[in-house]
Write a protein that holds these residues in place. Structure first.
Motif, PDB file in Angstrom:
ATOM      1  N   ALA A 113       1.916   1.822  -3.456  1.00 48.65           N
ATOM      2  CA  ALA A 113       1.012   2.490  -4.506  1.00 48.65           C
ATOM      3  C   ALA A 113       0.800   3.650  -4.012  1.00 48.65           C
ATOM      4  CB  ALA A 113      -0.239   1.144  -4.016  1.00 48.65           C
ATOM      5  N   LEU A 114       0.735   4.203  -2.921  1.00 49.50           N
ATOM      6  CA  LEU A 114       0.634   5.535  -2.330  1.00 49.50           C
ATOM      7  C   LEU A 114       1.756   6.350  -2.969  1.00 49.50           C
ATOM      8  CD1 LEU A 114      -1.620   6.594  -0.686  1.00 49.50           C
ATOM      9  CD2 LEU A 114       0.120   6.884   1.255  1.00 49.50           C
ATOM     10  N   THR A 115       3.038   5.936  -2.939  1.00 49.99           N
ATOM     11  CA  THR A 115       4.047   6.556  -3.363  1.00 49.99           C
ATOM     12  C   THR A 115       4.071   6.644  -4.942  1.00 49.99           C
ATOM     13  OG1 THR A 115       5.606   5.717  -1.686  1.00 49.99           O
ATOM     14  CG2 THR A 115       6.734   6.661  -3.427  1.00 49.99           C
ATOM     15  N   HIS A 174       0.416  11.709  -9.441  1.00 51.76           N
ATOM     16  CA  HIS A 174      -0.053  13.037  -9.263  1.00 51.76           C
ATOM     17  C   HIS A 174       0.667  14.357  -9.531  1.00 51.76           C
ATOM     18  CE1 HIS A 174      -1.379  16.554  -6.526  1.00 51.76           C
ATOM     19  NE2 HIS A 174      -2.761  16.067  -6.796  1.00 51.76           N
ATOM     20  N   GLN A 175       2.101  14.268  -9.193  1.00 46.79           N
ATOM     21  CA  GLN A 175       2.933  15.389  -9.295  1.00 46.79           C
ATOM     22  C   GLN A 175       3.209  15.600 -10.691  1.00 46.79           C
ATOM     23  OE1 GLN A 175       4.907  17.487  -7.189  1.00 46.79           O
ATOM     24  NE2 GLN A 175       3.084  16.974  -6.213  1.00 46.79           N
ATOM     25  N   TRP A 183       0.842  -1.137  -0.006  1.00 40.00           N
ATOM     26  CA  TRP A 183      -0.284   0.172  -0.209  1.00 40.00           C
ATOM     27  C   TRP A 183       0.793   1.298   0.203  1.00 40.00           C
ATOM     28  CZ3 TRP A 183      -4.723   0.851  -1.353  1.00 40.00           C
ATOM     29  CH2 TRP A 183      -5.622  -0.374  -1.420  1.00 40.00           C
ATOM     30  N   THR A 196      -1.063  17.497 -11.754  1.00 47.14           N
ATOM     31  CA  THR A 196      -0.821  18.658 -11.515  1.00 47.14           C
ATOM     32  C   THR A 196      -0.917  19.578 -12.830  1.00 47.14           C
ATOM     33  OG1 THR A 196       1.624  18.549 -11.685  1.00 47.14           O
ATOM     34  CG2 THR A 196       0.530  18.502  -9.402  1.00 47.14           C
ATOM     35  N   GLY A 219       1.308   6.728  -6.482  1.00 44.50           N
ATOM     36  CA  GLY A 219       0.259   7.739  -6.751  1.00 44.50           C
ATOM     37  C   GLY A 219       0.750   8.955  -6.724  1.00 44.50           C
ATOM     38  N   PHE A 220       1.739   9.208  -5.790  1.00 43.85           N
ATOM     39  CA  PHE A 220       2.243  10.616  -5.485  1.00 43.85           C
ATOM     40  C   PHE A 220       2.838  11.186  -6.877  1.00 43.85           C
ATOM     41  CE2 PHE A 220       5.557  13.373  -4.020  1.00 43.85           C
ATOM     42  CZ  PHE A 220       4.971  14.438  -3.822  1.00 43.85           C
TER      43      PHE A 220
END
Lengths: 49, 261
Positions: free
Chosen positions: B40-42, B48-49, B37, B53, B44-45
């Motif tokens: 996956a969060l990393t 996102h960046q 998890w 953005t 996703g970051f």
């Protein structure tokens, strides 16, 4: 995931709508979390990579 | 029927059951899933960046371009006497930006527009030699984190483009629309066009530097009329700044500032 979906109340259509709403809210929350992480830990003085 | 079904029907033999997982197994299972998890969060970051953005910045750009057209049609233009800017000094740059100084004289009259409000779009920058900047980017007033999320930002303590001195515009390199992503590809002599309510100011690239983020001399006043673009360097890092300095060659105030009158 499947267990969480099954635990949702109501018939299948309600479960589907509930899932979509929950995922949408989670994505929005994640967006703001990522924004916060980006501006708090990556930016240095206003211009970032 | 299969043997399993027969067995189930008869109910005489028990189905072999696995022993309950040990504490160590459950611990490792929990750590494994936590790492998955976090990964996956990393990821996703990063997504996102680099992409989200930019998606939002381009949405904002569309709105800013509409605001720009309104400003170009309604901005009040005034005439002011030309006051040449005197650069502070040639030797070691001071830590703080000096105040521009000059003497009043009969050197001509410049056209000027009212300073834009913080966060408002007031100009559009184009670099015809760069594919990513051929269509132009809206420039907002200010270089705060929020300002630069919308596009390129003008440092409010420097003159507006087309005015004497050193006008500085900053922009992201890899996030938030990455307006200056390909800034390293400009070459000496390339033209940079900045459209404001006064008209289009054309600058020619004269200097390219890579400096530390603390080297504020790049924003200091200069004689003539200059445009300095700053962005992060290298790509995906904020360790250094890429600086492109360009000199005014054409525009509504060029004749006066360059002394051609």
């Amino acid at each position: 995931m499947r267990r969480i979906y099954r635990a949702l109340p109501g018939p299948t259509p309600v479960k589907i709508v509930t899932s979509i709403v929950v995922v949408a809210v989670a994505l929005v929350a994640l967006h703001f979390f990522y924004e916060w992480v980006g501006s708090s830990f990556l930016d240095t003085g206003g211009t970032v990579g | 029927m299969t043997q399993l079904a027969d067995t189930a029907e008869s109910g005489t033999e028990e189905v072999p059951r696995l022993p309950p997982p040990s504490r160590g197994y459950r611990l490792m299972h929990g750590i494994g899933w936590t790492l998955i998890w976090l990964g996956a969060l990393t990821m996703g970051f990063v997504v996102h960046q680099l992409w989200m953005t930019t998606f939002f910045a381009k949405q904002n750009q569309a709105e800013l371009i509409v605001d720009l057209e309104e400003r170009f049609g309604s901005a009040e233009i005034i005439e002011i006497p030309y006051i040449p800017v005197t650069p502070p000094t040639d030797s070691p740059p001071p830590d703080d930006p000096p105040i521009a100084s000059g003497a009043l004289g009969n050197l001509g009259v410049l056209r000027a527009e009212a300073p834009p409000e913080e966060g408002a779009a007031f100009a559009e920058i184009r670099i015809p030699s760069l594919a990513s900047l051929q269509d132009g980017w809206a420039v907002v007033e200010g270089v705060s984190l929020d300002d630069l999320k919308n596009g390129a930002g003008h440092m409010p303590w420097t003159p507006l483009p087309g005015q004497p001195g050193n006008s500085v515009i900053s922009g992201h390199r890899t996030t938030y629309g990455q307006p200056f992503h390909d800034l390293d590809l400009v070459e000496f002599g390339d033209l940079i066009e900045v459209k404001t309510a006064l008209g289009t100011h054309t600058y020619a690239v004269r200097e390219i530097h890579v400096v530390n983020p603390t080297e504020l001399w790049v924003t200091h006043p200069r004689s003539g009329a200059w445009l300095t673009l700053t962005t992060c360097n290298p790509k995906f890092s904020a360790k250094e700044r890429l600086i492109v300095a360009a000199e005014l060659v054409e525009g509504p105030n060029a004749e006066v500032i360059l002394g051609r009158l």
